[in-house]
Design an enzyme around this catalytic site. Structure first.
Site, PDB file in Angstrom:
ATOM      1  N   ASN A  71     -77.047   3.023  55.246  1.00  0.00           N
ATOM      2  CA  ASN A  71     -76.788   1.371  55.629  1.00  0.00           C
ATOM      3  C   ASN A  71     -76.148   1.537  57.048  1.00  0.00           C
ATOM      4  OD1 ASN A  71     -74.331   2.468  55.840  1.00  0.00           O
ATOM      5  ND2 ASN A  71     -72.520   1.251  54.889  1.00  0.00           N
ATOM      6  N   ASP A 119     -64.857  12.993  59.401  1.00  0.00           N
ATOM      7  CA  ASP A 119     -63.890  11.689  58.204  1.00  0.00           C
ATOM      8  C   ASP A 119     -63.271  12.526  57.151  1.00  0.00           C
ATOM      9  OD1 ASP A 119     -66.514  12.491  57.824  1.00  0.00           O
ATOM     10  OD2 ASP A 119     -67.506  10.743  57.493  1.00  0.00           O
ATOM     11  N   GLU A 139     -68.469   1.890  58.959  1.00  0.00           N
ATOM     12  CA  GLU A 139     -69.795   0.668  58.057  1.00  0.00           C
ATOM     13  C   GLU A 139     -70.392  -0.238  58.689  1.00  0.00           C
ATOM     14  OE1 GLU A 139     -70.550   2.730  55.994  1.00  0.00           O
ATOM     15  OE2 GLU A 139     -69.470   2.375  53.806  1.00  0.00           O
ATOM     16  N   HIS A 141     -74.669   3.676  58.497  1.00  0.00           N
ATOM     17  CA  HIS A 141     -73.213   4.383  59.164  1.00  0.00           C
ATOM     18  C   HIS A 141     -73.085   5.449  59.667  1.00  0.00           C
ATOM     19  CE1 HIS A 141     -72.292   5.973  55.417  1.00  0.00           C
ATOM     20  NE2 HIS A 141     -72.161   6.967  56.209  1.00  0.00           N
TER      21      HIS A 141
HETATM   22  C1  F6R Z   1     -70.395  12.699  56.622  1.00  0.00           C
HETATM   23  C2  F6R Z   1     -70.396  11.383  57.270  1.00  0.00           C
HETATM   24  C3  F6R Z   1     -71.410  10.119  56.469  1.00  0.00           C
HETATM   25  C4  F6R Z   1     -72.578  10.744  56.966  1.00  0.00           C
HETATM   26  C5  F6R Z   1     -74.157  10.205  56.271  1.00  0.00           C
HETATM   27  C6  F6R Z   1     -75.256  10.597  55.419  1.00  0.00           C
HETATM   28  O1  F6R Z   1     -69.309  13.338  57.901  1.00  0.00           O
HETATM   29  O2  F6R Z   1     -69.398  11.114  57.886  1.00  0.00           O
HETATM   30  O3  F6R Z   1     -71.989   9.282  57.811  1.00  0.00           O
HETATM   31  O4  F6R Z   1     -72.979  11.922  57.530  1.00  0.00           O
HETATM   32  O5  F6R Z   1     -73.342   8.676  54.909  1.00  0.00           O
HETATM   33  O6  F6R Z   1     -74.016  11.377  54.034  1.00  0.00           O
HETATM   34  P1  F6R Z   1     -75.705  12.882  53.567  1.00  0.00           P
HETATM   35  O7  F6R Z   1     -75.842  13.848  54.605  1.00  0.00           O
HETATM   36  O8  F6R Z   1     -75.533  13.133  52.438  1.00  0.00           O
HETATM   37  O9  F6R Z   1     -76.806  11.903  53.253  1.00  0.00           O
END
Ligand code: F6R
Length: 239
Positions: A134, A67, A141, A136
């Site tokens: 959450n 992303d 989301e 994701h």
């Molecule tokens: C990042 C992504 C998100 C993160 C997730 C966890 O490329 O796609 O899904 O992997 O939000 O974020 P962290 O690792 O910062 O807790």
């Protein structure tokens, strides 16, 4: 779904790096699916170390990131292209790296182009995932359905709050991102999801123990034939 619980996030991260190293050793032209955020940092550090020590050669591998924020260019320090250069790409010899273009004038067309490029590369061999508080994966989301292809997504309040730590203030956190869909993630031949810390425990529990439910997008990984979940003690504390 295979679940491993490690004593520390560091050991879990090294295990993730070992899985990526094994994938590249078995298939030097592997297509890697990569993530950003705090979770993969130690894994990337380990991959860089192995590369510098001469153990890992990325020169035939390609990567696609999950992303990118809409509105942030490659030179924005909070953008994901910048993150990847700093934490991985500048230190290894990956043949080609792709991150969605958050500045594309036509974001829908960019999403389609990204899916086509992944297809043309032969699909993702091994996909790294972090887990949102959450539930994701990528920026898919909670929703009443699972999203298939790459698309522009509206970030939820909880994601904006969680990612605020990377920005100077909350109003600087972009409200939209372009993200591989949950369906696109499921197409990867192997999945490695890592989650660390108490803040992830609830989402980990729902992903592993709950029903397959688009309100917890990661719960669909239960249906993946080759998904490995790497947790530290805190993230596994509610299992
Ligand atoms: C990042 C992504 C998100 C993160 C997730 C966890 O490329 O796609 O899904 O992997 O939000 O974020 P962290 O690792 O910062 O807790």
């Amino acid at each position: 779904m295979i679940v491993h619980v490690f004593d520390s996030a560091k050991s879990a991260s090294q295990a993730a790096a070992a899985m990526f190293a094994a994938a590249i050793l078995k298939k030097p032209d592997a297509v890697l699916g990569l993530a950003t955020g705090s979770t993969p940092i130690e894994t990337y550090r380990q991959l860089v170390k192995w590369h510098k020590e001469g153990m890992l050669d990325f020169s035939r591998s390609t990567s696609f990131n999950l992303d990118e924020y809409v509105g942030l260019g490659a030179d924005h320090p909070c953008g994901y292209r910048y993150f990847m250069q700093e934490n991985l790409f500048d230190h290894i010899n990956m043949r080609e790296t792709f991150v969605p273009n958050g500045l594309a004038p036509n974001l829908k067309a960019e999403a389609k182009r990204y899916d086509r490029m992944i297809e043309k590369a032969g699909g993702i061999d091994i996909q790294f995932l972090g887990l949102g508080n959450n539930g994701h994966i990528g920026f898919n989301e909670p929703s009443d359905r699972f999203h298939y292809g790459t698309q522009v997504v509206e970030l939820t309040r909880s994601t904006i709050e969680a990612n605020r730590r990377f920005f100077e203030s909350e109003d600087q956190v972009p409200r939209q991102a372009i993200s591989l869909g949950t369906g696109g993630i499921m197409n990867a031949r192997q999945i490695v999801l890592a989650a660390f810390g108490k803040g992830k425990a609830q989402a980990v529990k729902k992903m592993i123990k709950g029903d397959v439910d688009p309100q917890v997008q990661a719960s669909i990984l239960k249906l993946h034939p080759n998904a490995v979940i790497l947790l530290d003690q805190e993230a596994a504390s509610l299992l």
